[in-house]
Design a protein around this motif. Structure first.
Motif, mmCIF file in Angstrom:
data_model
loop_
_atom_site.group_PDB
_atom_site.id
_atom_site.type_symbol
_atom_site.label_atom_id
_atom_site.label_comp_id
_atom_site.label_asym_id
_atom_site.label_seq_id
_atom_site.Cartn_x
_atom_site.Cartn_y
_atom_site.Cartn_z
ATOM 1 N N ASP A 262 0.841 -1.211 0.000
ATOM 2 C CA ASP A 262 0.000 0.000 0.000
ATOM 3 C C ASP A 262 0.871 1.254 0.000
ATOM 4 N N ARG A 263 1.867 1.266 0.855
ATOM 5 C CA ARG A 263 2.707 2.461 1.007
ATOM 6 C C ARG A 263 3.463 2.790 -0.272
ATOM 7 N N LEU A 264 3.912 1.755 -0.980
ATOM 8 C CA LEU A 264 4.700 1.962 -2.191
ATOM 9 C C LEU A 264 3.840 2.031 -3.451
ATOM 10 N N GLY A 265 2.547 1.807 -3.298
ATOM 11 C CA GLY A 265 1.659 1.861 -4.455
ATOM 12 C C GLY A 265 1.910 0.754 -5.461
ATOM 13 N N LEU A 266 2.144 -0.456 -4.966
ATOM 14 C CA LEU A 266 2.490 -1.563 -5.843
ATOM 15 C C LEU A 266 1.270 -2.095 -6.576
ATOM 16 N N ASP A 267 1.413 -2.309 -7.877
ATOM 17 C CA ASP A 267 0.358 -2.931 -8.676
ATOM 18 C C ASP A 267 0.505 -4.447 -8.714
ATOM 19 N N ALA A 268 1.714 -4.919 -8.543
ATOM 20 C CA ALA A 268 1.988 -6.359 -8.558
ATOM 21 C C ALA A 268 3.225 -6.616 -7.724
ATOM 22 N N VAL A 269 3.371 -7.857 -7.257
ATOM 23 C CA VAL A 269 4.528 -8.248 -6.463
ATOM 24 C C VAL A 269 5.082 -9.564 -7.004
ATOM 25 N N VAL A 270 6.391 -9.595 -7.198
ATOM 26 C CA VAL A 270 7.108 -10.810 -7.584
ATOM 27 C C VAL A 270 7.721 -11.408 -6.319
ATOM 28 N N ILE A 271 7.472 -12.688 -6.075
ATOM 29 C CA ILE A 271 8.028 -13.375 -4.902
ATOM 30 C C ILE A 271 8.974 -14.466 -5.380
ATOM 31 N N ASP A 272 10.217 -14.393 -4.935
ATOM 32 C CA ASP A 272 11.221 -15.399 -5.284
ATOM 33 C C ASP A 272 11.977 -15.754 -4.012
ATOM 34 N N SER A 273 11.483 -16.742 -3.298
ATOM 35 C CA SER A 273 12.078 -17.099 -2.014
ATOM 36 C C SER A 273 11.586 -18.468 -1.586
ATOM 37 N N TYR A 274 12.487 -19.239 -0.965
ATOM 38 C CA TYR A 274 12.070 -20.501 -0.361
ATOM 39 C C TYR A 274 11.526 -20.295 1.047
ATOM 40 N N GLU A 275 11.651 -19.081 1.573
ATOM 41 C CA GLU A 275 11.313 -18.825 2.963
ATOM 42 C C GLU A 275 10.018 -18.030 3.151
ATOM 43 N N VAL A 276 9.598 -17.257 2.170
ATOM 44 C CA VAL A 276 8.399 -16.421 2.321
ATOM 45 C C VAL A 276 7.167 -17.318 2.388
ATOM 46 N N PRO A 277 6.368 -17.241 3.446
ATOM 47 C CA PRO A 277 5.195 -18.108 3.579
ATOM 48 C C PRO A 277 4.164 -17.831 2.492
ATOM 49 N N ALA A 278 3.395 -18.872 2.157
ATOM 50 C CA ALA A 278 2.348 -18.729 1.155
ATOM 51 C C ALA A 278 1.280 -17.735 1.589
ATOM 52 N N ALA A 279 1.157 -17.506 2.886
ATOM 53 C CA ALA A 279 0.163 -16.542 3.364
ATOM 54 C C ALA A 279 0.410 -15.150 2.801
ATOM 55 N N HIS A 280 1.662 -14.815 2.500
ATOM 56 C CA HIS A 280 1.976 -13.500 1.946
ATOM 57 C C HIS A 280 1.374 -13.336 0.556
ATOM 58 N N SER A 281 1.536 -14.364 -0.280
ATOM 59 C CA SER A 281 0.979 -14.252 -1.634
ATOM 60 C C SER A 281 -0.544 -14.242 -1.588
ATOM 61 N N ARG A 282 -1.146 -15.004 -0.677
ATOM 62 C CA ARG A 282 -2.614 -14.990 -0.562
ATOM 63 C C ARG A 282 -3.111 -13.615 -0.128
ATOM 64 N N ALA A 283 -2.405 -13.009 0.823
ATOM 65 C CA ALA A 283 -2.820 -11.682 1.293
ATOM 66 C C ALA A 283 -2.673 -10.634 0.190
ATOM 67 N N LEU A 284 -1.619 -10.744 -0.608
ATOM 68 C CA LEU A 284 -1.420 -9.783 -1.690
ATOM 69 C C LEU A 284 -2.509 -9.915 -2.749
#
Length: 347
Positions: free
Chosen positions: A73-95
């Motif tokens: 929200d703060r950065l005004g992102l239209d999309a997010v690329v996730i490339d990590s073995y550690e970032v939980p799937a909950a992050h992509s669901r929330a996005l």
């Protein structure tokens, strides 16, 4: 449009995730998009430099879903690329629930991520068909390999046609951190070949540099020990043989049409290593621990390196197959898919 990239680097994580995300960021910014990295760079100065030298802003990595969506929200992102073995799937669901497109860069396992686009740049990834979230697409195979401009710009226009008869130039490197200390192992193997060569070996830290400087090359061998450098693609483009760990850098070597000898260091490299060497796209030296503990395995690796050093025709055959496998246009294809997803649907 503004794109966020969530990836990390570190002494144990390495820099492979970061480098392929930097490659995608180069393509997106060239098309006029803004890109922000949300990353933990593990205190690696070289990793930080990859972003600052390109004018790519980066911010602390969010560690929960509230922080992730808040940063978007703060950065005004239209999309997010996730490339990590550690970032939980909950992050992509929330996005996605916040109305943003998500791209997940994966290596085989989708890790339960909820994404609009999955990118698996690995050899033969297109042969797998994992179940995807509704509406998602999967971009799979080497045609989607994410390579930096510095590599793509040095790709030969045609397939290499012959090996050089000069004293072979060797470049050996093992990622930005060489966390498992492969460089000294490979340096000792080169010494044992007894063959003339000029080897440039990247030492990721002072301890590795001291160990490499302690090697005693045979007559006719010269070892230059250097720190991690942004000039590595140029060094590779002038090399006769590369030695590296199987991983993200493998696709760079193939794109350059460079004969390569690979080791596999950690378990998640074994599939890519096996497929690449089985296809004859690179030579295989074996599993790093075996090269120190098994006389048979280390002897076989020495014999293979000796063959590659003395045989320009063997190197040329590897180079031609490598060049044909990766065309260097993967970043453009992934960027096209992302922009297609972000464009408003026709009324």
């Amino acid at each position: 449009m503004t794109i966020g990239i969530r990836c990390d680097a570190g002494p144990r994580t390495g820099v492979g995730h970061l480098l392929r995300c930097v490659a995608l960021a180069e393509e997106l910014t060239a098309r006029g998009l803004a890109v922000h990295f949300l990353s933990d760079l593990g205190g690696l100065e070289w990793a930080t430099q990859q972003l600052t030298s390109r004018g790519l802003p980066w911010h602390p990595a969010p560690y929960d879903t509230v922080g992730m969506v808040g940063a978007a929200d703060r950065l005004g992102l239209d999309a997010v690329v996730i490339d990590s073995y550690e970032v939980p799937a909950a992050h992509s669901r929330a996005l996605r629930a916040s109305g943003r497109a998500v791209v997940a860069i994966v290596d085989g396992d989708l890790r339960d991520q909820d994404a609009d686009i999955f990118v698996d740049q690995n050899l033969d990834a297109e042969r797998r068909h994992p179940p995807l979230p509704p509406g998602a697409v999967r971009l799979a195979g080497l045609e989607y390999a994410l390579l930096r401009h510095a590599v793509r710009d040095l790709r030969p226009a045609t397939a290499p046609s012959g090996g050089s008869a000069r004293t072979p130039k060797v470049v050996a490197f093992f990622g930005g951190t060489d966390a498992y200390r492969a460089a000294p192992v490979v340096g000792r193997l080169l010494v044992r070949t007894g063959m003339d060569c000029t080897a440039t070996i990247v030492a990721a830290d002072d301890s590795l540099r001291r160990e490499l400087l302690a090697l005693e090359p045979e007559p006719g061998q010269r070892f230059d020990i250097i720190a991690p450098t942004d000039d590595l693609p140029k060094l590779l483009a002038d090399a006769d043989l590369a030695i590296s760990a199987s991983g993200t850098s493998t696709w760079e070597l193939l794109c350059l049409g460079l004969p390569a000898a690979l080791v596999w260091v950690v378990d998640n490299q074994i599939i890519g290593y096996g497929r690449t060497t089985a296809r004859g796209l690179a030579a295989g030296l074996g599993h790093l621990p075996d090269l120190t503990s098994s006389p048979f395995e280390s002897g076989a690796a020495v014999d293979l390196l000796r063959t590659l050093l003395v045989s320009p025709s063997r190197r040329a055959a590897l180079a031609a197959r490598a060049w044909s496998a990766v065309d260097g246009r993967g970043t453009a294809r992934v960027a096209d898919a992302l922009l297609d997803r972000l464009r408003p649907a026709p009324q």
